[in-house]
Design a protein around this motif. Structure first.
Motif, PDB file in Angstrom:
ATOM      1  N   ALA A  91      93.506   1.696 135.192  1.00 56.77           N
ATOM      2  CA  ALA A  91      94.743   1.120 136.076  1.00 56.77           C
ATOM      3  C   ALA A  91      95.255   0.089 135.034  1.00 56.77           C
ATOM      4  CB  ALA A  91      94.447   0.761 137.426  1.00 56.77           C
ATOM      5  N   ARG A  98      87.162   8.137 132.224  1.00 60.04           N
ATOM      6  CA  ARG A  98      87.572   9.364 132.753  1.00 60.04           C
ATOM      7  C   ARG A  98      88.953   9.867 132.588  1.00 60.04           C
ATOM      8  NH1 ARG A  98      87.204   9.019 139.411  1.00 60.04           N
ATOM      9  NH2 ARG A  98      85.773   7.205 139.315  1.00 60.04           N
ATOM     10  N   ALA A 118      99.832   1.918 137.700  1.00 55.58           N
ATOM     11  CA  ALA A 118      99.748   0.456 138.030  1.00 55.58           C
ATOM     12  C   ALA A 118      98.446   0.115 138.700  1.00 55.58           C
ATOM     13  CB  ALA A 118     100.952  -0.094 138.716  1.00 55.58           C
ATOM     14  N   THR A 139      95.631  -2.541 143.289  1.00 52.47           N
ATOM     15  CA  THR A 139      95.175  -3.933 144.144  1.00 52.47           C
ATOM     16  C   THR A 139      95.678  -5.328 143.761  1.00 52.47           C
ATOM     17  OG1 THR A 139      93.502  -4.367 142.128  1.00 52.47           O
ATOM     18  CG2 THR A 139      92.544  -2.624 143.677  1.00 52.47           C
ATOM     19  N   PHE A 194      98.900  -5.146 143.918  1.00 54.28           N
ATOM     20  CA  PHE A 194     100.248  -5.191 144.518  1.00 54.28           C
ATOM     21  C   PHE A 194     100.470  -6.433 145.649  1.00 54.28           C
ATOM     22  CE2 PHE A 194     101.311  -0.331 144.128  1.00 54.28           C
ATOM     23  CZ  PHE A 194     101.518  -0.410 142.948  1.00 54.28           C
ATOM     24  N   GLU A 248     104.467   6.567 132.969  1.00 56.66           N
ATOM     25  CA  GLU A 248     105.751   5.994 132.529  1.00 56.66           C
ATOM     26  C   GLU A 248     105.503   5.078 131.451  1.00 56.66           C
ATOM     27  OE1 GLU A 248     105.766   3.955 136.563  1.00 56.66           O
ATOM     28  OE2 GLU A 248     107.805   4.525 136.387  1.00 56.66           O
ATOM     29  N   GLU A 282     103.732   8.093 142.907  1.00 55.81           N
ATOM     30  CA  GLU A 282     104.199   7.017 143.714  1.00 55.81           C
ATOM     31  C   GLU A 282     104.408   7.247 145.015  1.00 55.81           C
ATOM     32  OE1 GLU A 282     104.923   7.509 140.520  1.00 55.81           O
ATOM     33  OE2 GLU A 282     104.666   5.584 139.347  1.00 55.81           O
ATOM     34  N   ALA A 309     108.985   2.074 137.215  1.00 61.64           N
ATOM     35  CA  ALA A 309     109.047   1.592 135.470  1.00 61.64           C
ATOM     36  C   ALA A 309     109.783   2.613 134.762  1.00 61.64           C
ATOM     37  CB  ALA A 309     107.688   1.211 135.010  1.00 61.64           C
ATOM     38  N   PHE A 323     113.175   0.388 144.326  1.00 62.34           N
ATOM     39  CA  PHE A 323     111.568   0.210 144.420  1.00 62.34           C
ATOM     40  C   PHE A 323     111.372  -0.878 145.047  1.00 62.34           C
ATOM     41  CE2 PHE A 323     107.192   0.477 142.872  1.00 62.34           C
ATOM     42  CZ  PHE A 323     106.720  -0.710 142.604  1.00 62.34           C
ATOM     43  N   PHE A 382      95.546   5.090 151.376  1.00 63.63           N
ATOM     44  CA  PHE A 382      95.061   5.559 150.196  1.00 63.63           C
ATOM     45  C   PHE A 382      93.694   5.124 150.083  1.00 63.63           C
ATOM     46  CE2 PHE A 382      94.681   6.625 145.705  1.00 63.63           C
ATOM     47  CZ  PHE A 382      93.919   5.701 145.368  1.00 63.63           C
ATOM     48  N   ARG A 399      89.248   6.498 150.888  1.00 62.21           N
ATOM     49  CA  ARG A 399      88.126   6.211 150.071  1.00 62.21           C
ATOM     50  C   ARG A 399      87.116   5.422 150.693  1.00 62.21           C
ATOM     51  NH1 ARG A 399      92.512   7.782 148.060  1.00 62.21           N
ATOM     52  NH2 ARG A 399      92.591   9.145 145.870  1.00 62.21           N
ATOM     53  N   LYS A 408      82.987  15.746 150.133  1.00 67.88           N
ATOM     54  CA  LYS A 408      83.984  15.752 148.947  1.00 67.88           C
ATOM     55  C   LYS A 408      83.892  16.955 148.129  1.00 67.88           C
ATOM     56  CE  LYS A 408      85.635  12.354 145.410  1.00 67.88           C
ATOM     57  NZ  LYS A 408      85.797  10.990 144.968  1.00 67.88           N
TER      58      LYS A 408
HETATM   59  N1  T1G Z   1      94.794   1.133 140.963  1.00 66.99           N
HETATM   60  C1  T1G Z   1      93.629   0.636 141.506  1.00 66.99           C
HETATM   61  N2  T1G Z   1      92.481   1.422 141.604  1.00 66.99           N
HETATM   62  C2  T1G Z   1      92.655   2.573 141.865  1.00 66.99           C
HETATM   63  C3  T1G Z   1      93.873   3.147 141.412  1.00 66.99           C
HETATM   64  C4  T1G Z   1      94.929   2.568 141.023  1.00 66.99           C
HETATM   65  N3  T1G Z   1      96.093   2.991 140.665  1.00 66.99           N
HETATM   66  N4  T1G Z   1      93.622   4.531 141.415  1.00 66.99           N
HETATM   67  C5  T1G Z   1      92.303   4.791 141.843  1.00 66.99           C
HETATM   68  N5  T1G Z   1      91.788   3.586 142.072  1.00 66.99           N
HETATM   69  C6  T1G Z   1      90.131   3.286 142.436  1.00 66.99           C
HETATM   70  C7  T1G Z   1      90.088   3.919 143.874  1.00 66.99           C
HETATM   71  O1  T1G Z   1      90.405   2.981 144.710  1.00 66.99           O
HETATM   72  C8  T1G Z   1      88.550   4.298 143.569  1.00 66.99           C
HETATM   73  O2  T1G Z   1      87.965   2.815 143.743  1.00 66.99           O
HETATM   74  C9  T1G Z   1      88.303   4.448 142.192  1.00 66.99           C
HETATM   75  O3  T1G Z   1      89.771   4.055 141.338  1.00 66.99           O
HETATM   76  C10 T1G Z   1      88.481   5.992 142.016  1.00 66.99           C
HETATM   77  O4  T1G Z   1      89.386   6.715 142.513  1.00 66.99           O
HETATM   78  C11 T1G Z   1     105.156   1.004 138.432  1.00 66.99           C
HETATM   79  C12 T1G Z   1     103.855   1.157 140.757  1.00 66.99           C
HETATM   80  C13 T1G Z   1      93.271   8.564 139.476  1.00 66.99           C
HETATM   81  C14 T1G Z   1      93.468  10.892 140.501  1.00 66.99           C
HETATM   82  O5  T1G Z   1      98.973   6.738 142.680  1.00 66.99           O
HETATM   83  O6  T1G Z   1      95.553   9.442 142.397  1.00 66.99           O
HETATM   84  O7  T1G Z   1     101.756   2.991 139.024  1.00 66.99           O
HETATM   85  O8  T1G Z   1      86.474   3.271 145.862  1.00 66.99           O
HETATM   86  O9  T1G Z   1      87.843   7.922 144.381  1.00 66.99           O
HETATM   87  O10 T1G Z   1      88.716  11.091 142.944  1.00 66.99           O
HETATM   88  O11 T1G Z   1     105.644   3.106 138.860  1.00 66.99           O
HETATM   89  O12 T1G Z   1      92.150   7.634 142.061  1.00 66.99           O
HETATM   90  O13 T1G Z   1      85.463   3.425 143.648  1.00 66.99           O
HETATM   91  O14 T1G Z   1      86.223   1.264 144.338  1.00 66.99           O
HETATM   92  O15 T1G Z   1      90.499   8.396 143.928  1.00 66.99           O
HETATM   93  O16 T1G Z   1      88.258  10.588 140.471  1.00 66.99           O
HETATM   94  C15 T1G Z   1     100.265   5.251 140.819  1.00 66.99           C
HETATM   95  C16 T1G Z   1      96.080   6.696 142.519  1.00 66.99           C
HETATM   96  C17 T1G Z   1     100.161   3.884 141.107  1.00 66.99           C
HETATM   97  C18 T1G Z   1      97.094   7.156 141.159  1.00 66.99           C
HETATM   98  C19 T1G Z   1      91.243   9.595 140.336  1.00 66.99           C
HETATM   99  N6  T1G Z   1      99.074   6.036 140.554  1.00 66.99           N
HETATM  100  N7  T1G Z   1      94.889   7.434 142.193  1.00 66.99           N
HETATM  101  O17 T1G Z   1      90.781  10.420 141.556  1.00 66.99           O
HETATM  102  O18 T1G Z   1      88.630   8.808 142.255  1.00 66.99           O
HETATM  103  S1  T1G Z   1     101.821   3.080 141.571  1.00 66.99           S
HETATM  104  C20 T1G Z   1      98.471   6.553 141.661  1.00 66.99           C
HETATM  105  C21 T1G Z   1      94.502   8.616 142.365  1.00 66.99           C
HETATM  106  C22 T1G Z   1     102.463   2.827 140.187  1.00 66.99           C
HETATM  107  C23 T1G Z   1     104.494   2.472 139.025  1.00 66.99           C
HETATM  108  C24 T1G Z   1     103.878   2.293 140.145  1.00 66.99           C
HETATM  109  C25 T1G Z   1      92.818   8.919 142.027  1.00 66.99           C
HETATM  110  C26 T1G Z   1      92.877   9.637 140.691  1.00 66.99           C
HETATM  111  P1  T1G Z   1      86.459   2.932 144.501  1.00 66.99           P
HETATM  112  P2  T1G Z   1      89.067   7.991 143.447  1.00 66.99           P
HETATM  113  P3  T1G Z   1      89.031  10.304 141.738  1.00 66.99           P
END
Ligand code: T1G
Length: 692
Positions: free
Chosen positions: A27, A59, A65, A68, A70, A107, A127, A136, A263, A279, A283, A469
């Motif tokens: 991230a 992976r 982004a 955590t 935010f 992005e 998002e 972004a 946004f 979200f 988990r 799962k």
């Molecule tokens: N930030 C922080 N932690 C994250 C994270 C993230 N974006 N994505 C996943 N984690 C943590 C999750 O909480 C878990 O933690 C571990 O990683 C494994 O996740 C400006 C503002 C990537 C497809 O929305 O879709 O970018 O429980 O169990 O099934 O425009 O995680 O192990 O402590 O889900 O293999 C946009 C969200 C953010 C992607 C992997 N991105 N993540 O799936 O593992 S907003 C997302 C996912 C943004 C910009 C905006 C999935 C995954 P823990 P997991 P997984």
């Protein structure tokens, strides 16, 4: 060399390879952004470097982004300032993508000059699932590479596309061999140098916007086509407005400002807070506080299902779908044949819709064995019982199953509210018994309540959590008690809904209030859909409730074209004068004086009764955390995601208001509304459920 804790920089010939390694998903945290910025600036200043490759270990490429972070103070470089460094680089930058390039990760890739990926990679802007929009520049750059229609679909669904589709649409420039991403990206960078290819900026590409500029109706058509799915949600509409901005003649920088403003509005709204809560709650539900994550689990190589009815068949499909063989047992050939036939027809229907290859239908059916002999389950690692919902039937089945199942096999009941400890007591292996409560249709609904008894062994619970799962369910581990979590809260809603229609509200009043709150359907509409005769015993019925009387009249719900509503041949419901008279006559017999009932009263009585029951469940330890209760009601019963679940919603109301409202409802409508002790404690301490 290390640039910082998560970023390394090395030169491969004239290509600087910048590698980020920040588990679990790379991230774009403060440290990651700082590392990339420093590395790119170093490459720009190094005359020996002609190009840059940006790649990740672990992976996945950057998965967005760092959620955590935010709400915490902004640390430079912000993502947008990092993008400026990359986009304005004087040397070509190639993003090398594996895993899932999501959100801010994609992005960032979009401001690189070129993008290379392995075929298994996915690209997306999810998002909207967090109640947000790509903040972004994603809403401005994505339509420039994939076109407006595809961009609308991607940003409002949040679903990623495959690398091959991304390549075909121009989002990627090349595919690498699996396992050869770095070498391919370096070779691509050298090719750019050798051929003197231009430093392409996505922002300068407008050819794919022309079609939408010529057809502005595309946006309202898209809104109309998705109105039902987007109902109540803010974020999809805001995403659409951003894509409209991309097509407008607003200068790019101004469009970025507008995207950022929308946004920021979403970020401040409770809908995004709710969806970010969900979200993490989904988990968190997989973590059982008193069972360590490294608890050994049991191999589940073969599953048995007892009962080939609607639930048994749906349960079996979950395992067939992931390649686990199933033996399904019935008591009579006709029932077995019917059950096997329904499973096949379900798969064939999915295949007809193009969501399953025909050969997969045969593969999955090839893993299914039907039997009339419980002894055929002797080699199963897990057996799930889905027979008639009556305790003596279940205890008898478990006693017989215990005698045939192999030592160590897990025996699970699909009961939706019966006492799992009592069922376990019918066996000599209570430590291997638990509840696996699936929700109908079991092959579709995401929720799985994992019901542990006082004796269920930790490795059995851990195995169930891992298995949920594997089969694509959201497993929530709960304690044993009437209705566990979901159905117990549903019972609280039932009580109020039934009382309200006797006191003067109509079924459609109650349903409208819940629908307008955001539920996909109302309470009585859901009852008619499920069937009023579920759990109804025609031999014991005694006109003791409206529901019994409707059943006695043959009004079993949608399936009989009559229940609380009347239904036409297309199952369209209309208010029923017959049901209305049954309700009024019953109220008279009960001595209940009917009156006008306001929507606010309907809403408060139903929602606060549910919250109060959720608090009791937490107080009794049947649920480990309030977010688990939220996940149960969102994934199992349609509580709107943008409201975060009943306990999150109550936290938004505030502990003092929850207590005050319950006390007022108790004074007006009786002791059902006696506040849970937990609510009294939280109100006294000024604490929310999430802090309980
Ligand atoms: N930030 C922080 N932690 C994250 C994270 C993230 N974006 N994505 C996943 N984690 C943590 C999750 O909480 C878990 O933690 C571990 O990683 C494994 O996740 C400006 C503002 C990537 C497809 O929305 O879709 O970018 O429980 O169990 O099934 O425009 O995680 O192990 O402590 O889900 O293999 C946009 C969200 C953010 C992607 C992997 N991105 N993540 O799936 O593992 S907003 C997302 C996912 C943004 C910009 C905006 C999935 C995954 P823990 P997991 P997984």
């Amino acid at each position: 060399m290390k640039v910082n804790d998560v970023t390394t920089y090395e030169e491969d010939g004239r290509v600087a390879v910048v590698t980020v390694d920040s588990p679990p998903v790379n991230a774009l945290s403060n440290a990651v952004r700082q590392g990339i910025a420093a590395a790119v600036e170093k490459a720009m200043a190094d005359d020996a470097v002609g190009a840059v490759v940006l790649i990740c270990e672990g992976r996945t490429f950057f998965a967005g982004a760092d959620i955590t972070e935010f709400g915490k103070p902004q640390v430079e470089p912000s993502l947008r300032n990092l993008q400026k460094i990359v986009e304005n680089a004087t040397k070509p930058i190639v993003a090398a993508i594996h895993g899932t390039a999501l959100g801010g990760g994609l992005e960032l890739a979009l401001v690189a000059h070129y993008r290379v990926a392995v075929p298994s990679a996915k690209c997306g802007l999810p998002e909207v699932k967090l109640g947000l929009l790509p903040g972004a520049g994603g809403t401005q750059r994505l339509p420039r590479v994939v076109g407006v229609q595809k961009a609308l679909e991607m940003v409002t669904s949040g679903n990623p596309i495959s690398a091959r589709e991304a390549l075909s649409m121009g989002l990627l420039d090349a595919l690498a061999e699996e396992g050869g991403l770095r070498a391919a990206a370096v070779a691509f960078a050298n090719k750019v140098l050798d051929e003197g290819l231009p430093l392409l900026k996505v922002r300068d590409r407008t050819e794919k916007l022309e079609e939408a500029r010529a057809n502005p109706g595309i946006f309202d058509e898209f809104r109309k086509a998705n109105a039902r799915q987007f109902r109540g949600f803010l974020a999809p509409e805001y995403n659409i407005r951003c894509i409209e901005t991309a097509v407008s003649d607003l200068p790019f920088e101004d469009a970025l400002v507008r995207e950022r403003a929308l946004f920021d509005e979403l970020m401040k709204d409770s809908q995004s807070a709710a969806q970010r809560h969900v979200f993490f709650a989904e988990r968190q539900a997989a973590k059982v506080d008193d069972i360590s994550a490294d608890t050994p689990t049991l191999p589940i190589a073969k599953v048995g299902v007892i009962g080939a009815g609607t639930m048994g068949g749906g349960i079996a499909m979950n395992f067939l779908n992931v390649g686990i063989p199933v033996t399904i047992v019935e008591t009579a050939q006709a029932g077995l044949d019917r059950g096997l036939g329904i499973i096949r027809s379900n798969y064939e229907t999915t295949a007809k819709k193009g969501r399953l290859k025909p050969e997969d239908v045969e593969t999955r059916m090839g893993l299914l064995t039907g039997s009339l002999d419980l002894g055929d389950l002797a080699d199963c690692d897990l057996v799930i019982e889905a027979v008639f919902e009556q305790i003596d039937v279940k205890t008898d089945v478990f006693a017989r199953l215990d005698a045939v199942a192999k030592p160590g096999a897990i025996l699970a009941t699909n009961t939706s509210y019966l006492d799992v400890d009592e069922i376990a007591a019918a066996t000599k292996r209570p430590e291997s018994v638990l509840g696996l409560h699936f929700f109908s249709p079991a092959n579709v609904m995401k929720l799985l309540e994992i019901v542990r008894t006082k004796d269920t062994a930790p490795e059995v619970v851990a195995t169930a959590v891992k298995l949920s799962k594997t089969i694509g369910k959201i497993g929530v581990t709960v304690g044993n008690g009437f209705g566990f979590v979901g159905n117990r809260i549903l019972a609280a809603r039932n009580t109020q809904a039934d009382a309200l229609i006797l006191e003067g509200a109509t079924p459609q009043d109650v349903d409208r209030v819940l629908y307008d709150f955001g539920f996909p359907m109302g309470h009585f509409q859901m009852r008619d859909l499920v069937g009023l005769d579920v759990g109804w015993d025609r031999n014991k019925t005694s006109s003791s409730t409206v529901r019994e009387i409707l059943n006695e009249m043959g009004r079993h719900g949608q399936k009989s074209k009559a229940g609380y509503y009347d239904y036409d041949e297309n199952r369209k419901q209309t208010p029923s004068p017959v049901a209305a008279k049954v309700i009024e006559d019953f109220a008279v017999r009960q001595g209940i004086a009917r009156r006008a009932v306001s929507d606010d009263e309907i809403r408060d009585r139903i929602l606060y009764a549910m919250v109060n029951e959720g608090a009791r469940i937490l107080d009794e330890g049947i649920a480990a955390r309030s977010s688990d209760v939220d996940i149960v009601w969102i994934t199992g019963y349609g509580w709107p995601r943008y409201r975060g679940g009943p306990m999150f919603w109550a936290d938004l109301e505030g502990p003092a208001k929850v207590l005050e409202t319950l006390n007022a409802l108790r004074a007006a409508h009786g002791d059902d509304f006696t506040p849970s002790p937990l609510i009294e404690r939280l109100a006294a301490e000024g604490k929310a459920f999430k802090d309980a």
